[in-house]
Motif scaffolding. Structure first.
Motif, PDB file in Angstrom:
ATOM      1  N   ASP A 187       0.825  -1.213   0.000  1.00 40.45           N
ATOM      2  CA  ASP A 187       0.000   0.000   0.000  1.00 40.45           C
ATOM      3  C   ASP A 187       0.859   1.264   0.000  1.00 40.45           C
ATOM      4  OD1 ASP A 187      -2.313  -1.488  -0.093  1.00 40.45           O
ATOM      5  OD2 ASP A 187      -2.816  -1.240   2.020  1.00 40.45           O
ATOM      6  N   HIS A 237     -14.374  -6.188   2.289  1.00 38.48           N
ATOM      7  CA  HIS A 237     -14.468  -4.754   2.614  1.00 38.48           C
ATOM      8  C   HIS A 237     -15.192  -3.995   1.504  1.00 38.48           C
ATOM      9  CE1 HIS A 237     -13.337  -0.862   4.186  1.00 38.48           C
ATOM     10  NE2 HIS A 237     -12.481  -0.609   3.203  1.00 38.48           N
ATOM     11  N   SER A 241      -3.659  -3.506  -1.300  1.00 39.49           N
ATOM     12  CA  SER A 241      -4.745  -4.299  -0.714  1.00 39.49           C
ATOM     13  C   SER A 241      -6.112  -3.937  -1.267  1.00 39.49           C
ATOM     14  CB  SER A 241      -4.750  -4.137   0.814  1.00 39.49           C
ATOM     15  OG  SER A 241      -5.059  -2.802   1.186  1.00 39.49           O
ATOM     16  N   HIS A 242      -6.391  -2.647  -1.490  1.00 41.43           N
ATOM     17  CA  HIS A 242      -7.709  -2.263  -2.015  1.00 41.43           C
ATOM     18  C   HIS A 242      -7.714  -0.801  -2.445  1.00 41.43           C
ATOM     19  CE1 HIS A 242      -8.119  -0.919   2.184  1.00 41.43           C
ATOM     20  NE2 HIS A 242      -9.090  -0.115   1.777  1.00 41.43           N
ATOM     21  N   HIS A 299      -5.170   4.043   1.035  1.00 42.55           N
ATOM     22  CA  HIS A 299      -4.290   2.919   0.700  1.00 42.55           C
ATOM     23  C   HIS A 299      -3.653   3.058  -0.682  1.00 42.55           C
ATOM     24  CE1 HIS A 299      -5.413   0.233   4.134  1.00 42.55           C
ATOM     25  NE2 HIS A 299      -6.424   1.081   4.161  1.00 42.55           N
ATOM     26  N   SER A 338     -11.161  -5.890  -2.605  1.00 40.80           N
ATOM     27  CA  SER A 338     -10.309  -5.753  -1.412  1.00 40.80           C
ATOM     28  C   SER A 338      -9.701  -7.097  -1.051  1.00 40.80           C
ATOM     29  CB  SER A 338     -11.108  -5.189  -0.241  1.00 40.80           C
ATOM     30  OG  SER A 338     -12.151  -6.069   0.134  1.00 40.80           O
ATOM     31  N   TRP A 341      -2.264  -5.847  -7.918  1.00 39.66           N
ATOM     32  CA  TRP A 341      -3.549  -5.630  -7.271  1.00 39.66           C
ATOM     33  C   TRP A 341      -4.613  -6.449  -7.970  1.00 39.66           C
ATOM     34  CZ3 TRP A 341      -2.941   0.352  -7.979  1.00 39.66           C
ATOM     35  CH2 TRP A 341      -2.599   0.644  -9.300  1.00 39.66           C
ATOM     36  N   THR A 372      -9.347  -3.075  -7.927  1.00 39.66           N
ATOM     37  CA  THR A 372      -8.461  -2.149  -7.213  1.00 39.66           C
ATOM     38  C   THR A 372      -7.677  -1.304  -8.197  1.00 39.66           C
ATOM     39  OG1 THR A 372      -8.297  -3.629  -5.311  1.00 39.66           O
ATOM     40  CG2 THR A 372      -6.557  -1.995  -5.573  1.00 39.66           C
ATOM     41  N   GLY A 396      -5.130  -5.824   5.488  1.00 42.71           N
ATOM     42  CA  GLY A 396      -5.797  -4.715   4.829  1.00 42.71           C
ATOM     43  C   GLY A 396      -7.037  -4.357   5.640  1.00 42.71           C
ATOM     44  N   ASP A 397      -7.971  -3.645   5.026  1.00 41.70           N
ATOM     45  CA  ASP A 397      -9.256  -3.376   5.671  1.00 41.70           C
ATOM     46  C   ASP A 397     -10.184  -4.543   5.379  1.00 41.70           C
ATOM     47  OD1 ASP A 397      -8.066  -0.993   6.231  1.00 41.70           O
ATOM     48  OD2 ASP A 397      -9.398   0.243   5.010  1.00 41.70           O
ATOM     49  N   HIS A 432     -16.128  -1.951   7.713  1.00 37.52           N
ATOM     50  CA  HIS A 432     -15.049  -2.510   8.536  1.00 37.52           C
ATOM     51  C   HIS A 432     -15.612  -3.447   9.592  1.00 37.52           C
ATOM     52  CE1 HIS A 432     -11.604   0.177   7.433  1.00 37.52           C
ATOM     53  NE2 HIS A 432     -12.574   1.012   7.112  1.00 37.52           N
ATOM     54  N   HIS A 449      -9.047   2.275  -1.823  1.00 41.13           N
ATOM     55  CA  HIS A 449      -9.472   3.461  -1.095  1.00 41.13           C
ATOM     56  C   HIS A 449      -8.303   4.430  -0.983  1.00 41.13           C
ATOM     57  CE1 HIS A 449     -13.328   1.827   1.066  1.00 41.13           C
ATOM     58  NE2 HIS A 449     -13.616   2.531  -0.006  1.00 41.13           N
TER      59      HIS A 449
END
Length: 410
Positions: free
Chosen positions: A26, A136, A50-51, A56, A140, A74, A78, A156-157, A359, A53
């Motif tokens: 990330d 998530h 990881s994803h 990240h 993700s 990824w 993502t 990750g989240d 989350h 957002h």
């Protein structure tokens, strides 16, 4: 295995972990004023994300300045989300301190991108990497990193409960150490079905009384979740902002959503706002719900809708996510007024808040970590990482919370 914490340690935002001085996990940004980026300089051999957002992926293009061209790994959603966010940052802040990269660097992202599905092991910077569904947002991933001696699980989240858009995580891969997020380590979410029913009943009541409901929602994940809820409860709605583009994109990656047919129906159920010829002001006068960015009222089409509907008590604003302190959304919840377009506006419309978090809450975090009771746990991505690590230790875990800039050997 050496882990250097360049961001996300004791905070939510700018997640960045350097593994063995070669593999970067990330590279996000923290949306303060001014924005904050990972600390220190870094020149990784490869990047794994990881994803999609902002906290990240928000700083990913800066890794491609000069002669640097590390491959970026990824999942397909993502990749597209990261590019969408980068282009939006350029549109809003290009050429200013708030945007640390250029259009050239964003274009380079597409040149070095390597997409992978879940449970497809690949190699990055001499490490074996496997993605697992983190539940998530679409795409993700939990990231399992194996350097030949140590297996690190970077969570990750993640969410352990099902949402309409994505199913909760069920993956518990074997690991020698777990690096776990802790965003809601002191919060218990209400039952999702109850939250959804309360939201739907509130919106239906307002529409029946002749009012308009503005539903501020994050473009990625939350907008699509709200469209699915509106469709499931037959609530008339429009959708506006970046969430329109993200919804279209996710339709192309149906294998990463829980129910592709339901998302298709939700898209057909909603009407998309183009924003042309004063359409937004006309929509604001209608007896309807409007799902729109931004989720914290810090920009986007919400800045058109809120002034239009704010002075009628029959209207309603339903916040659908956490409101960070200092944002207009938080100010509205706390004071009943908010700074919109540079001026403070009192709001007579009703204001409500619903916890549609993507989350895991405290119960979800503990349920996930229960599979790793004999495994060292490093806690990050939270405002109370140290406190949660102490609570885990008291419960028999070997847990700690690294500091920003610290290098930990595991």
């Amino acid at each position: 295995m050496d882990l250097r914490f360049l961001g996300g340690a004791g905070e939510v935002g700018r997640s960045a972990i350097l593994v063995n001085d070669s593999l970067l996990l990330d590279y996000g940004m923290k949306t303060d004023t001014p924005p904050q980026y990972p600390v220190g300089s870094v020149d990784p051999e490869a990047v794994v994300v990881s994803h999609g957002h902002l906290d990240h992926v928000g700083a990913i293009p800066t890794l491609l300045s000069g002669d640097r061209r590390p491959p970026i790994h990824w999942t397909p959603p993502t990749r597209e989300l990261a590019l969408t966010l980068a282009r939006d940052t350029l549109k809003l802040h290009g050429g200013t301190y708030d945007c640390p990269f250029t259009e050239t660097e964003v274009k380079r992202v597409t040149q070095v991108s390597e997409a992978h599905g879940y449970r497809e092991t690949f190699t990055a910077a001499s490490h074996e990497i496997t993605f697992y569904n983190a539940g998530h947002i679409p795409g993700s991933a939990h990231v399992l990193v194996d350097d030949g001696d140590t297996r690190l699980l970077y969570t990750g989240d993640f969410h352990t409960e099902d949402q309409r858009l994505v199913s909760g995580t069920t993956a518990r891969p074997d690991a020698d150490v777990v690096l776990c997020e802790s965003t809601y380590s002191d919060v218990e979410h209400s039952e999702r079905a109850n939250i959804e029913e309360r939201f739907a009943e509130s919106v239906r009541t307002t529409l029946w009384e002749g009012g308009t409901v503005v539903v501020p929602a994050f473009a990625i994940g939350r907008t699509q979740e709200m469209l699915l809820i509106c469709a499931a409860h037959d609530i008339d709605c429009y959708v506006d902002g970046m969430g329109k583009q993200v919804t279209e994109m996710l339709r192309r990656h149906s294998e990463f959503v829980r129910d592709a047919d339901a998302l298709k129906r939700a898209k057909s159920h909603a009407r998309f706002v183009t924003g042309r010829d004063g359409q937004r002001k006309r929509v604001a006068d209608q007896n309807t719900a409007i799902v729109t960015t931004s989720g914290m009222l810090s920009g986007g089409p919400a800045m058109t809708y809120i002034p239009e509907i704010r002075d009628r008590p029959t209207n309603k604003i339903t916040m659908t996510g956490y409101q960070v302190e200092g944002t207009p959304g938080r100010e509205l919840l706390d004071t009943g007024s908010a700074e919109i377009d540079g001026r403070v506006m009192p709001v007579a419309a009703q204001v409500e808040s619903y916890d549609f978090s993507a989350h895991a809450d405290r119960t979800g975090l503990l349920a996930f970590l229960d599979a790793y009771r004999e495994t060292p746990v490093l806690v990050n991505h939270g405002d109370r990482c140290g406190a949660f690590a102490e609570e885990l230790t008291a419960d028999g875990y070997r847990a700690s919370a690294p500091d920003l800039g610290e290098t930990v050997t595991v």
